[in-house]
Design an enzyme around this catalytic site. Sequence first.
Site, PDB file in Angstrom:
ATOM      1  N   CYS A  91      -9.193   6.530  12.979  1.00 32.62           N
ATOM      2  CA  CYS A  91      -9.781   6.194  11.673  1.00 32.62           C
ATOM      3  C   CYS A  91     -10.307   7.480  11.054  1.00 32.62           C
ATOM      4  O   CYS A  91     -11.295   8.035  11.529  1.00 32.62           O
ATOM      5  CB  CYS A  91     -10.900   5.169  11.832  1.00 32.62           C
TER       6      CYS A  91
ATOM      7  N   CYS B  61      -8.912   4.328   3.101  1.00 30.98           N
ATOM      8  CA  CYS B  61      -8.534   4.444   4.514  1.00 30.98           C
ATOM      9  C   CYS B  61      -8.123   5.894   4.731  1.00 30.98           C
ATOM     10  O   CYS B  61      -7.175   6.376   4.105  1.00 30.98           O
ATOM     11  CB  CYS B  61      -7.384   3.493   4.841  1.00 30.98           C
TER      12      CYS B  61
END
Length: 326
Positions: free
Chosen positions: A77, A227
């Site tokens: 991430c 993201c």
Amino acid sequence: MNIDLIKCHGSGNDFLLIDEMDGRLSFSEEERAKLALSLCNRESELGADGILFVLDSEESDARMRVFNADGSEASMCGNGLRCVARYVCEKLNKDEAVIETMKAHLQVKKQPELFPEIPTYMVEISPVSFQLKDLPLELEQDTLMNQPIHGLSDLAFTALSVPNPHIVSIVECDDIQSDSQKKISEYVNGPNPYFPDGVNVSFVKSLTKGAIYVRTFERGVGFTNACGTAMSASSLVTCLHGLNVKEQTIEVYNNGGKVRCVVHETENGYWIELIGNATYVYRATIQLPDLSEGSFTVSSKDEFEEENAQYAKLGEEAQAFIRQYM
């Protein structure tokens, strides 16, 4: 049990950061998933896209594990890694560090401010693979480079892992404003013949040379403000399309603000610098009577008001820029 945590965000992609480095806290895999389901619930007093667990590492300065709001674990991430980078660098009094993730040990480094008074960090996004088996994507071919997926959509996609799986489509405003991304994303993240583990789906609009807009449906989360790995993957794809240039800064705009990416190519393949904010929202202490049940109460919460205010200004500036082209 009492748990201290920090609510933080990278580009509006928000997380709860929990420190396990001192050994006071330790969770089983089942407990991590239940904590994510409970604490990240938007109807609770906290709510987030996921939990960042920061642990000791035998080979690096620290280790990051990421659990999505649905209880699943993410291999990587980028927005969360920036938050962990800040936390670890400040904890260890360093300007740069190496963070262990599920599939790689990644460089992170403090950077000049992206916007006044906003802590900014660079994180390495790698490894990159275009092999469909690494996503996985089940098609009778090895790679998918700017091609439609037969039976899914007429839009052309490029598939890559960075190392979590992404499909990226370069589109126009009408596509972004339609419901096609939602339909495609929900389909490929449910039972389907293509992606057995689901996939992150990004629509990318080129704004000007060196500037793009990215909208992402994140596996395990849904539509997010941003993201990090999707913005990195999208930057690489625009370079492959000739819309942007490797080794040059790309301004990446999203609904949560903006980041900067630089795509590098070496003899071992590609890697991407992801540069953006690591903003703290508040510190909190929660009480969990029973970890197995997941119910909790918030016993204290202290806001980081100055940083939040500054990031709001960056977000306003980013949205004003997007509106010029969208």
